[in-house]
Every structure is written in C-alpha cells, then in structure tokens.
Design an enzyme around this catalytic site. Structure first.
Site, mmCIF file in Angstrom:
data_model
loop_
_atom_site.group_PDB
_atom_site.id
_atom_site.type_symbol
_atom_site.label_atom_id
_atom_site.label_comp_id
_atom_site.label_asym_id
_atom_site.label_seq_id
_atom_site.Cartn_x
_atom_site.Cartn_y
_atom_site.Cartn_z
ATOM 1 N N GLU A 98 2.522 -1.742 -14.710
ATOM 2 C CA GLU A 98 2.110 -1.698 -13.263
ATOM 3 C C GLU A 98 2.100 -3.278 -12.823
ATOM 4 O OE1 GLU A 98 2.076 -0.432 -10.678
ATOM 5 O OE2 GLU A 98 0.349 0.673 -10.504
ATOM 6 N N ASP A 99 2.440 -3.227 -11.313
ATOM 7 C CA ASP A 99 2.197 -4.552 -10.689
ATOM 8 C C ASP A 99 0.845 -5.145 -10.500
ATOM 9 O OD1 ASP A 99 1.849 -2.705 -8.805
ATOM 10 O OD2 ASP A 99 3.202 -3.424 -7.105
ATOM 11 N N ASP A 102 -5.550 -2.195 -8.141
ATOM 12 C CA ASP A 102 -6.315 -2.313 -6.840
ATOM 13 C C ASP A 102 -7.556 -1.419 -6.811
ATOM 14 O OD1 ASP A 102 -7.068 -3.639 -4.339
ATOM 15 O OD2 ASP A 102 -5.665 -2.125 -3.242
ATOM 16 N N LYS A 130 -7.126 -6.870 -9.297
ATOM 17 C CA LYS A 130 -7.893 -7.085 -7.907
ATOM 18 C C LYS A 130 -9.357 -6.447 -8.431
ATOM 19 C CE LYS A 130 -5.329 -7.163 -4.045
ATOM 20 N NZ LYS A 130 -5.042 -6.593 -2.804
ATOM 21 N N PHE A 151 -4.101 -9.466 0.724
ATOM 22 C CA PHE A 151 -2.941 -8.648 0.430
ATOM 23 C C PHE A 151 -1.830 -9.393 0.205
ATOM 24 C CE2 PHE A 151 0.706 -6.133 1.858
ATOM 25 C CZ PHE A 151 0.567 -4.909 1.133
ATOM 26 N N ARG A 164 10.048 -7.992 -1.043
ATOM 27 C CA ARG A 164 9.924 -7.771 -2.675
ATOM 28 C C ARG A 164 10.724 -8.801 -3.302
ATOM 29 N NH1 ARG A 164 7.845 -2.631 -3.382
ATOM 30 N NH2 ARG A 164 8.279 -1.128 -1.865
#
Ligand code: 5GP
Ligand code: MG
Length: 179
Positions: A98-99, A102, A130, A151, A164
C-alpha cells in the site's frame, strides 16, 4: 506542469534507501515462500514497481483496486472493491503493498476481505503511515515513513489524478497559502 506550489517532503534518494531497507526485511521473511505481492491501485503502483525490482527471489504480483477519495482529499468509511483478485490466495503467503495508511479504513477493509480467503499468511507493507489520522487499528508489518497530517502527492500519489509522476513525495500548497 506547474510545480510552483509543490514542496518536497521526502526526496527520491530517501525513498530509494527506504525501499531497499523494506526489501531487505521482506527478503528475510519471504525469500523461500514464493509470496504473492498484492498492490493496491492506483497509489501503490510506483512503490510496488520499485520494491519488486529490489527483490531477488521468486514472487508473484497481483492488484486490487478499492474505491478511492474521488477528487477530494478525505476518505469515507464506505469502501468497495472496484477490481478484485483473479487468482486464489488460499494457502499463499500474501503481502499487501500500500502507498499510505491514513484513516486505515481502506486497508482494514482489504485485510479483512483477504483474510477470509484462507491465505497461509497475510502481512502489510506500507510506504507511509499517517498515524495521527487513524480511525481503525491497522498492523503495519513493514513501514517506510511516518508522515505528518498533510496531504501528499507524487511517487504514485495523486491529487485529482495529477502528480503521480513526481519522483519525490511532496506537499501541495494551496494557491496563496503562506510558506
Ligand atoms: P485511508 O482509508 O487509510 O484513509 O486512505 C486510503 C487511501 O487514501 C490511501 O491508500 C491513499 O491512496 C489515499 N490517501 C491517504 N492519504 C493520502 C495523501 O496524503 N495523499 C494522497 N494523494 N492520497 C492519500
Ligand atoms: Mg492507496
């Protein structure tokens, strides 16, 4: 592409050395297991591409896609699977890639979904965490960076499908926003 409102938070060099560290940890656990890396589209595609090229043992790659932010910047608790796996994961060693975690809603949904399919093992590798935004508990087995509540775009992460392609991870300043 106008980049005047972008500020670099994590450089490509920092990303590169962190990807190597994660790959070394993953290697220790998976080098003889032919694991299945499951990338979460779209945000993880750049990270996954770099990560797998640093793995020097056999593994396979699949993708899933979950409902995303749309064009805004906050997540809802309502997650749906837009693109499901096309292979069985029963008895497989699954590593979700996963990137960023959050609120945790997306990945908690996915881990729960995959765990019902009887994998031999199921772990999570996330480039970024995060924690200040977390709403549900998530176990991150391989974690790249802890990031503040801002963000982020670049290295696969978008704002409204843009940015991206940036090689660094950046914050996006609103026009007129003070430094
Ligand atoms: P969560 O469900 O944990 O709130 O967030 C899930 C997804 O939202 C992440 O996998 C990522 O794709 C996206 N996301 C979370 N934080 C950010 C961010 O700072 N920037 C971008 N571009 N996407 C984010
Ligand atoms: Mg994601």
């Amino acid at each position: 592409m106008d980049s005047s409102n972008l500020k670099c938070l994590i450089s490509r060099e920092e990303i590169e050395s962190t990807v190597k560290r994660l790959a070394a940890d993953i290697r220790k656990d998976y080098h003889d297991k032919n694991p299945l890396a499951v990338g979460v589209l779209k945000g993880s595609f750049v990270f996954l591409a770099d990560l797998v090229r640093t793995l020097d043992f056999h593994h396979e790659v699949e993708f899933v896609r979950l409902s995303s932010y749309g064009s805004g910047t906050t997540s809802t608790g309502q997650i749906t699977m837009i693109h499901d796996l096309h292979v069985s994961i029963e008895g497989r060693h699954v590593l979700v890639v996963e990137d960023i975690v959050d609120t945790g809603n997306s990945i908690a949904f996915l881990i729960n979904y995959l765990s019902e399919k009887q994998p031999a093992s199921l772990k999570l590798c996330a480039l970024m965490d995060k924690p200040s935004r977390r709403q549900v508990e998530v176990q991150i087995d391989y974690r790249g960076f802890i990031v503040p509540n801002v963000f982020l775009v670049g290295y696969g992460l978008d704002y409204d499908e843009k940015y991206r392609n940036l090689p660094d991870i950046c914050t996006l300043q609103e026009v007129g926003e003070e430094e």
